[in-house]
Design an enzyme around this catalytic site. Structure first.
Site, PDB file in Angstrom:
ATOM      1  N   GLU A 273      43.961  48.573 -35.162  1.00  0.00           N
ATOM      2  CA  GLU A 273      45.178  47.894 -34.691  1.00  0.00           C
ATOM      3  C   GLU A 273      44.870  47.055 -33.456  1.00  0.00           C
ATOM      4  OE1 GLU A 273      47.477  51.311 -33.697  1.00  0.00           O
ATOM      5  OE2 GLU A 273      47.782  51.913 -35.763  1.00  0.00           O
ATOM      6  N   PRO A 274      44.042  46.046 -33.587  1.00  0.00           N
ATOM      7  CA  PRO A 274      43.700  45.256 -32.400  1.00  0.00           C
ATOM      8  C   PRO A 274      44.815  44.285 -32.026  1.00  0.00           C
ATOM      9  CG  PRO A 274      42.568  44.371 -34.323  1.00  0.00           C
ATOM     10  CD  PRO A 274      43.376  45.546 -34.799  1.00  0.00           C
ATOM     11  N   ARG A 312      50.947  41.290 -15.674  1.00  0.00           N
ATOM     12  CA  ARG A 312      49.750  42.132 -15.636  1.00  0.00           C
ATOM     13  C   ARG A 312      49.155  42.293 -14.233  1.00  0.00           C
ATOM     14  NH1 ARG A 312      45.493  41.572 -18.008  1.00  0.00           N
ATOM     15  NH2 ARG A 312      45.354  43.714 -18.748  1.00  0.00           N
ATOM     16  N   CYS A 342      61.100  37.343  -5.240  1.00  0.00           N
ATOM     17  CA  CYS A 342      61.291  37.979  -3.936  1.00  0.00           C
ATOM     18  C   CYS A 342      60.726  39.391  -3.899  1.00  0.00           C
ATOM     19  CB  CYS A 342      62.767  37.984  -3.604  1.00  0.00           C
ATOM     20  SG  CYS A 342      63.402  36.318  -3.602  1.00  0.00           S
ATOM     21  N   GLU A 343      59.426  39.518  -4.044  1.00  0.00           N
ATOM     22  CA  GLU A 343      58.741  40.810  -3.937  1.00  0.00           C
ATOM     23  C   GLU A 343      57.321  40.521  -3.493  1.00  0.00           C
ATOM     24  OE1 GLU A 343      59.040  43.948  -6.475  1.00  0.00           O
ATOM     25  OE2 GLU A 343      60.817  43.257  -7.557  1.00  0.00           O
TER      26      GLU A 343
END
Ligand code: LLP
Length: 415
Positions: A273-274, A312, A342-343
């Site tokens: 299941e790539p 990611r 805003c983080e």
């Protein structure tokens, strides 16, 4: 030649200058190479040679209908983890009899939809799910093909958030319980036992844990044979990792040899299941520099893509190479590439040597897998456009979201 290359000082994907894509469709924008996706699928298929096999693309990595449709045309199977992903596969022309359904929390409606579609196999992850599936199948007058997803308790040596084959993970059935649960599955009238499934993690670059997991599954298959339970297929999980930086990644042939060695000569069908390794390197995220903010401690380049577009880096501290769309002279500074969200966790890359000016365009490499698929509308940011290049041709495969798309379904109180 790699599909992503410089020609005449301009970064191209296949025969298309990426700056032209950015001008036409705006930024941020995901761009995928058809040739790279097709080559990656074919590389797996070819590596199995004449062993009975099925390559089931993991839809979660990139579920755009155009991507699924290209893979369906090549004869791919699909690994889905929700009713939504199954619906996408069917919509894209995927063959239901080549679909496997994974996931720890399948709802009754999702099981019903998959049974009605006639999928190849349910990868069942708990005793409770086995009972639920049996009841749904009996209610529908069907027999559900099942594999039990066995947790082999092997350390895949990857990021803890994407490691799945340890006892401490929520996934699968503990290896020690598997034999008894197979006996139970075999006794339930709504189920037909077809296979064994296992998945130990993602972004794997070491074959040893995969080899070990495959060996454990082969041993279980032999035990089940003693119990009179014949296993026709084994599903050995996701695919290879990719080289985001300079990781050494085994070849497709080495990977297939490692996972299939314990089954050689058995005639059993091997599924994989790539996801990442089919679409990851095929895609880039284009972004434009909005502002430069050099500082005493750090230099910030504020770009128009953010953590909501490519999650990611923020989530796993993942590395994506950043390439200028136009080749430049040597960099004299290092930059933090950050988005407008805003983080402080909203970063795309740390400490990159780049010669940057406001308005410059960059490509974040290896963004085809778990890029758009994990994007969100945080900060009410419409999600990017998606584009597929094919030789010199350019296709818009998902329009940039509009603000109307974003508040569709929202209702203000009448009084
Ligand atoms: N099969 C199952 C049951 C899975 O859980 C996964 C991935 C795959 C197949 C596909 O694995 P791949 O070939 O892509 O390694 N969002 C993370 C990755 C999460 C992977 C979860 N499961 C990331 O961006 O790195």
């Amino acid at each position: 030649m790699s599909p992503l290359h410089y020609r005449g000082g301009a970064l191209h994907l296949e025969g298309v200058a990426l700056a032209a894509v950015a001008e036409r469709f705006g930024t941020p924008c995901y761009v995928y190479s058809r040739a790279a996706i097709e080559a990656a699928y074919r590389a797996y298929d070819a590596a199995f040679r004449n062993r009975p096999h099925r390559v089931c693309y993991a839809v979660k990595a990139n579920s755009n209908l155009a991507v699924l449709n290209l893979l369906a045309r090549l004869g791919a199977g699909f690994d889905v983890v929700s009713g939504g992903e199954l619906a996408r596969v069917l919509r894209a022309g995927g063959e239901p009899s080549r679909v496997v359904f994974s996931g720890v929390g399948k709802r009754v409606e999702e099981l019903r939809a998959a049974l009605a579609a006639g999928i190849a196999c349910f990868n069942v992850e708990s005793a409770a799910e086995l009972d639920r599936l049996n009841a749904v199948a009996l209610d529908m007058g069907r027999v559900a093909p099942v594999a039990l997803r066995v947790n082999p308790d092997v350390d895949a040596g990857t990021h803890p958030y994407i490691s799945t084959g340890l006892k401490t993970n929520k996934f699968g059935i503990p290896a020690a319980d598997a034999r008894a649960l197979y006996r139970r599955a075999a006794s339930l009238p709504g189920l037909a036992v077809h296979g064994i499934a296992c998945h130990i993690g993602s972004q794997l670059t070491d074959l040893a844990p995969l080899r070990e997991a495959a060996g454990r599954i082969a041993a279980l298959r032999a035990e089940l044979a003693e119990d009179g339970i014949a296993i026709g297929h084994v599903d050995l999980g996701g695919g290879l990792g990719i080289a985001y930086r300079d990781e050494a990644v085994p070849s497709h042939a080495e990977y297939v040899a490692a996972i299939s060695a314990p089954f050689d000569g058995s005639g059993v069908e091997i599924s994989i299941e790539p996801g990442r390794s089919i679409v990851g390197a095929a895609g880039v995220l284009l972004t434009r520099v909005e502002h430069l903010k050099p500082g005493a401690e750090r230099n910030f380049a504020i770009v128009d893509a953010a953590m909501n577009d490519l999650m990611r880096p923020a989530l796993y501290d993942a590395y994506h190479a950043a390439l200028p769309l136009r080749e430049t002279g040597d960099a004299t500074q290092t930059w933090e590439l950050v988005g407008p969200v805003c983080e402080s966790g909203d970063f795309l890359a740390h400490s990159r040597s780049l010669a940057l000016a406001e308005g410059d365009l960059l490509a974040l490499r290896d963004a085809g897998a778990y890029g758009f698929a994990m994007s969100s509308n945080y900060n009410t940011r419409p999600r990017p456009a998606e584009v597929m290049v094919d030789g010199e041709r350019v296709h818009l495969i998902r329009a940039r979201e509009t603000l109307d798309d974003l508040w569709r379904g929202e209702v203000v109180l009448a009084d």
